[in-house]
Design a protein around this motif. Sequence first.
Motif, PDB file in Angstrom:
ATOM      1  N   CYS A   1       0.832  -1.201   0.000  1.00 13.95           N
ATOM      2  CA  CYS A   1       0.000   0.000   0.000  1.00 13.95           C
ATOM      3  C   CYS A   1       0.867   1.251   0.000  1.00 13.95           C
ATOM      4  O   CYS A   1       1.802   1.364   0.793  1.00 13.95           O
ATOM      5  CB  CYS A   1      -0.867  -0.050   1.264  1.00 13.95           C
ATOM      6  SG  CYS A   1      -1.685   1.485   1.663  1.00 13.95           S
ATOM      7  N   CYS A   2       0.565   2.181  -0.902  1.00 18.28           N
ATOM      8  CA  CYS A   2       1.142   3.520  -0.829  1.00 18.28           C
ATOM      9  C   CYS A   2       0.149   4.417  -0.114  1.00 18.28           C
ATOM     10  O   CYS A   2      -0.975   4.586  -0.574  1.00 18.28           O
ATOM     11  CB  CYS A   2       1.440   4.080  -2.219  1.00 18.28           C
ATOM     12  SG  CYS A   2       1.769   5.858  -2.164  1.00 18.28           S
ATOM     13  N   SER A   3       0.554   4.968   1.011  1.00 18.12           N
ATOM     14  CA  SER A   3      -0.354   5.798   1.818  1.00 18.12           C
ATOM     15  C   SER A   3      -0.174   7.284   1.515  1.00 18.12           C
ATOM     16  O   SER A   3      -0.805   8.119   2.145  1.00 18.12           O
ATOM     17  CB  SER A   3      -0.086   5.540   3.298  1.00 18.12           C
ATOM     18  OG  SER A   3       1.249   5.898   3.603  1.00 18.12           O
ATOM     19  N   HIS A   4       0.691   7.594   0.554  1.00 14.50           N
ATOM     20  CA  HIS A   4       1.082   8.991   0.332  1.00 14.50           C
ATOM     21  C   HIS A   4       0.113   9.743  -0.587  1.00 14.50           C
ATOM     22  O   HIS A   4      -0.636   9.141  -1.352  1.00 14.50           O
ATOM     23  CB  HIS A   4       2.491   9.036  -0.274  1.00 14.50           C
ATOM     24  CG  HIS A   4       3.490   8.281   0.533  1.00 14.50           C
ATOM     25  ND1 HIS A   4       4.091   7.116   0.087  1.00 14.50           N
ATOM     26  CD2 HIS A   4       3.957   8.508   1.778  1.00 14.50           C
ATOM     27  CE1 HIS A   4       4.904   6.663   1.020  1.00 14.50           C
ATOM     28  NE2 HIS A   4       4.847   7.482   2.053  1.00 14.50           N
ATOM     29  N   THR A   5       0.214  11.068  -0.522  1.00 16.98           N
ATOM     30  CA  THR A   5      -0.440  11.918  -1.515  1.00 16.98           C
ATOM     31  C   THR A   5       0.623  12.317  -2.538  1.00 16.98           C
ATOM     32  O   THR A   5       1.821  12.113  -2.311  1.00 16.98           O
ATOM     33  CB  THR A   5      -1.005  13.203  -0.877  1.00 16.98           C
ATOM     34  OG1 THR A   5       0.082  13.962  -0.345  1.00 16.98           O
ATOM     35  CG2 THR A   5      -2.000  12.889   0.224  1.00 16.98           C
TER      36      THR A   5
ATOM     37  N   CYS B   1       5.566  13.257  -2.824  1.00 12.17           N
ATOM     38  CA  CYS B   1       6.635  12.939  -3.783  1.00 12.17           C
ATOM     39  C   CYS B   1       7.347  11.628  -3.445  1.00 12.17           C
ATOM     40  O   CYS B   1       8.579  11.556  -3.449  1.00 12.17           O
ATOM     41  CB  CYS B   1       7.661  14.072  -3.876  1.00 12.17           C
ATOM     42  SG  CYS B   1       6.942  15.594  -4.497  1.00 12.17           S
ATOM     43  N   CYS B   2       6.588  10.584  -3.136  1.00 12.18           N
ATOM     44  CA  CYS B   2       7.177   9.281  -2.836  1.00 12.18           C
ATOM     45  C   CYS B   2       7.514   8.570  -4.142  1.00 12.18           C
ATOM     46  O   CYS B   2       7.222   9.070  -5.227  1.00 12.18           O
ATOM     47  CB  CYS B   2       6.192   8.442  -2.032  1.00 12.18           C
ATOM     48  SG  CYS B   2       4.743   7.948  -2.995  1.00 12.18           S
ATOM     49  N   SER B   3       8.102   7.398  -4.030  1.00 11.61           N
ATOM     50  CA  SER B   3       8.409   6.624  -5.235  1.00 11.61           C
ATOM     51  C   SER B   3       7.509   5.397  -5.350  1.00 11.61           C
ATOM     52  O   SER B   3       7.754   4.513  -6.171  1.00 11.61           O
ATOM     53  CB  SER B   3       9.883   6.194  -5.204  1.00 11.61           C
ATOM     54  OG  SER B   3      10.115   5.432  -4.045  1.00 11.61           O
ATOM     55  N   CYS B   4       6.460   5.352  -4.504  1.00 11.98           N
ATOM     56  CA  CYS B   4       5.636   4.138  -4.491  1.00 11.98           C
ATOM     57  C   CYS B   4       4.200   4.365  -4.943  1.00 11.98           C
ATOM     58  O   CYS B   4       3.431   3.411  -5.065  1.00 11.98           O
ATOM     59  CB  CYS B   4       5.677   3.476  -3.115  1.00 11.98           C
ATOM     60  SG  CYS B   4       5.232   4.493  -1.709  1.00 11.98           S
ATOM     61  N   LYS B   5       3.817   5.599  -5.209  1.00 11.61           N
ATOM     62  CA  LYS B   5       2.433   5.849  -5.622  1.00 11.61           C
ATOM     63  C   LYS B   5       2.271   5.468  -7.086  1.00 11.61           C
ATOM     64  O   LYS B   5       2.986   5.967  -7.955  1.00 11.61           O
ATOM     65  CB  LYS B   5       2.091   7.330  -5.403  1.00 11.61           C
ATOM     66  CG  LYS B   5       0.620   7.671  -5.627  1.00 11.61           C
ATOM     67  CD  LYS B   5       0.363   9.133  -5.217  1.00 11.61           C
ATOM     68  CE  LYS B   5      -1.058   9.560  -5.507  1.00 11.61           C
ATOM     69  NZ  LYS B   5      -2.068   8.800  -4.737  1.00 11.61           N
ATOM     70  N   LYS B   6       1.308   4.572  -7.367  1.00 13.57           N
ATOM     71  CA  LYS B   6       1.060   4.192  -8.756  1.00 13.57           C
ATOM     72  C   LYS B   6       0.796   5.447  -9.583  1.00 13.57           C
ATOM     73  O   LYS B   6       0.079   6.318  -9.112  1.00 13.57           O
ATOM     74  CB  LYS B   6      -0.154   3.252  -8.860  1.00 13.57           C
ATOM     75  CG  LYS B   6       0.061   1.899  -8.238  1.00 13.57           C
ATOM     76  CD  LYS B   6      -1.060   0.926  -8.606  1.00 13.57           C
ATOM     77  CE  LYS B   6      -2.325   1.174  -7.823  1.00 13.57           C
ATOM     78  NZ  LYS B   6      -3.376   0.147  -8.072  1.00 13.57           N
TER      79      LYS B   6
END
Length: 185
Positions: free
Chosen positions: A89-93, A97-102
Amino acid sequence: MSKGKIAAFIDLQGTLGGTGIDDITDFEFYPFSIEAVKLLNENGILAIVITNQSNISRGIISQRDFDYKINMLSNQLADRGAYFDEVYCCSHTREDCCSCKKPLPGLIEDAVKKHDIDLKNSYVIGDMGMNDIVLARNAGTKGILVMTGVGKGSLSEYRHTWQEYDADYIAEDVLEAVKWILDIK
Ligand SMILES: [Mg+2]
Ligand SMILES: [Zn+2]
């Protein structure tokens, strides 16, 4: 040398189940989804959920709410002799600027570190072209678009959001997608 295992990286909302597209708390499996996961299990294909849950970062749901829901779904699978190999799960918005959000491939890269996966012969299955099919391309897998969830819209009003990409296959639903992978008629 072993080429590794084949994996199906499966989207959650709109692909494995429905109701609230944004809110995981009222998610329910589609009637055919458990059979799809079980077919993957029985055929030695990793069943790995890849999901964006920015509502966690936004404080709309907590990580605990999400974990509780996944636990419930896992119990429903177990009742039918099926299981997820992993849930990522990517919990970020986007602002994080994460590297895991689809459609970024960070979660698939995490899966590859843990499991020996043959990406070229693996699949992303999802209903949102701009997230799921673009993810397939970014991670180096094949991409299957399903017509549940926002799948139909991905091919029409939202086609421009992923216009430089194509799905390798378009399936009615996740069960048909899995049968296509396994070459079951
Ligand atoms: Mg979806
Ligand atoms: Zn992320």
